[in-house]
Design a protein around this motif. Sequence first.
Motif, PDB file in Angstrom:
ATOM      1  N   HIS A  73       7.746  19.186  20.430  1.00 28.12           N
ATOM      2  CA  HIS A  73       7.570  20.045  19.364  1.00 28.12           C
ATOM      3  C   HIS A  73       8.189  21.551  19.600  1.00 28.12           C
ATOM      4  CE1 HIS A  73       4.850  17.777  16.777  1.00 28.12           C
ATOM      5  NE2 HIS A  73       4.258  17.259  17.891  1.00 28.12           N
ATOM      6  N   ARG A 117      -1.886  24.893  15.634  1.00 35.77           N
ATOM      7  CA  ARG A 117      -1.601  24.291  14.545  1.00 35.77           C
ATOM      8  C   ARG A 117      -1.332  22.869  14.758  1.00 35.77           C
ATOM      9  NH1 ARG A 117       3.298  25.941  12.894  1.00 35.77           N
ATOM     10  NH2 ARG A 117       2.383  28.076  13.134  1.00 35.77           N
ATOM     11  N   ILE A 118      -0.875  22.538  15.810  1.00 41.16           N
ATOM     12  CA  ILE A 118      -0.782  20.981  16.020  1.00 41.16           C
ATOM     13  C   ILE A 118      -1.996  20.442  16.489  1.00 41.16           C
ATOM     14  CG2 ILE A 118       0.744  19.513  17.682  1.00 41.16           C
ATOM     15  CD1 ILE A 118       2.996  21.623  17.785  1.00 41.16           C
ATOM     16  N   ARG A 148      -7.388  19.286  23.489  1.00 38.33           N
ATOM     17  CA  ARG A 148      -7.983  19.238  22.289  1.00 38.33           C
ATOM     18  C   ARG A 148      -8.343  20.702  21.740  1.00 38.33           C
ATOM     19  NH1 ARG A 148     -12.543  15.843  19.758  1.00 38.33           N
ATOM     20  NH2 ARG A 148     -11.752  14.410  21.448  1.00 38.33           N
ATOM     21  N   LYS A 205       1.638  28.022  17.363  1.00 38.88           N
ATOM     22  CA  LYS A 205       2.197  26.684  16.934  1.00 38.88           C
ATOM     23  C   LYS A 205       1.286  25.313  17.472  1.00 38.88           C
ATOM     24  CE  LYS A 205       6.127  23.938  16.158  1.00 38.88           C
ATOM     25  NZ  LYS A 205       7.619  23.735  16.536  1.00 38.88           N
ATOM     26  N   ALA A 252      -4.920  21.269  15.623  1.00 35.43           N
ATOM     27  CA  ALA A 252      -5.696  21.264  14.689  1.00 35.43           C
ATOM     28  C   ALA A 252      -5.500  20.331  13.641  1.00 35.43           C
ATOM     29  CB  ALA A 252      -5.514  22.507  13.969  1.00 35.43           C
ATOM     30  N   ASN A 253      -4.593  19.446  13.633  1.00 36.52           N
ATOM     31  CA  ASN A 253      -4.040  18.460  13.037  1.00 36.52           C
ATOM     32  C   ASN A 253      -4.276  17.022  13.733  1.00 36.52           C
ATOM     33  OD1 ASN A 253      -3.405  20.010  10.756  1.00 36.52           O
ATOM     34  ND2 ASN A 253      -1.122  20.190  11.383  1.00 36.52           N
ATOM     35  N   THR A 254      -4.716  17.016  14.892  1.00 35.54           N
ATOM     36  CA  THR A 254      -5.093  15.778  15.498  1.00 35.54           C
ATOM     37  C   THR A 254      -6.192  15.849  16.415  1.00 35.54           C
ATOM     38  OG1 THR A 254      -4.143  14.105  17.107  1.00 35.54           O
ATOM     39  CG2 THR A 254      -3.656  16.574  17.494  1.00 35.54           C
ATOM     40  N   ASP A 255      -6.887  14.795  16.508  1.00 36.71           N
ATOM     41  CA  ASP A 255      -7.845  14.846  17.713  1.00 36.71           C
ATOM     42  C   ASP A 255      -7.688  15.330  18.996  1.00 36.71           C
ATOM     43  OD1 ASP A 255     -10.706  14.235  18.301  1.00 36.71           O
ATOM     44  OD2 ASP A 255     -10.203  12.439  19.257  1.00 36.71           O
TER      45      ASP A 255
END
Length: 106
Positions: A40, A24-25, A73, A21, A27-30
């Motif tokens: 989360h 995944r988190i 990151r 998880k 991967a969706n942000t810089d």
Amino acid sequence: MNKTNEKRDVFVAIADPTRRKLIRILANTDELPLHELTPHFQMGRTAVSKHLMILREANLVTNRKAGRETKYRLNPEPLQEVRDWLSFYEQFWRERAAILKNMLEE
């Protein structure tokens, strides 16, 4: 894994659902600091931090200091090893599905 030169296995690092998880988190942000990642999960900052440490040891996550915060990151490169391993099984099941389809059509 406290020895500085040892790396954690990528498969061990992604075995835990919490770490998947986190990947995944990220991967969706810089990049995100710990205090933005923690909400989360149903665990405290210390527990999330320990999961991030395991991901860092597997080189899946990098971090940098930004003032008093540490920002995390995703480094997706080690996931290529997982993709390569899975690609064999993808081909395996594709072939088995084709054989089954042919048998059912006969």
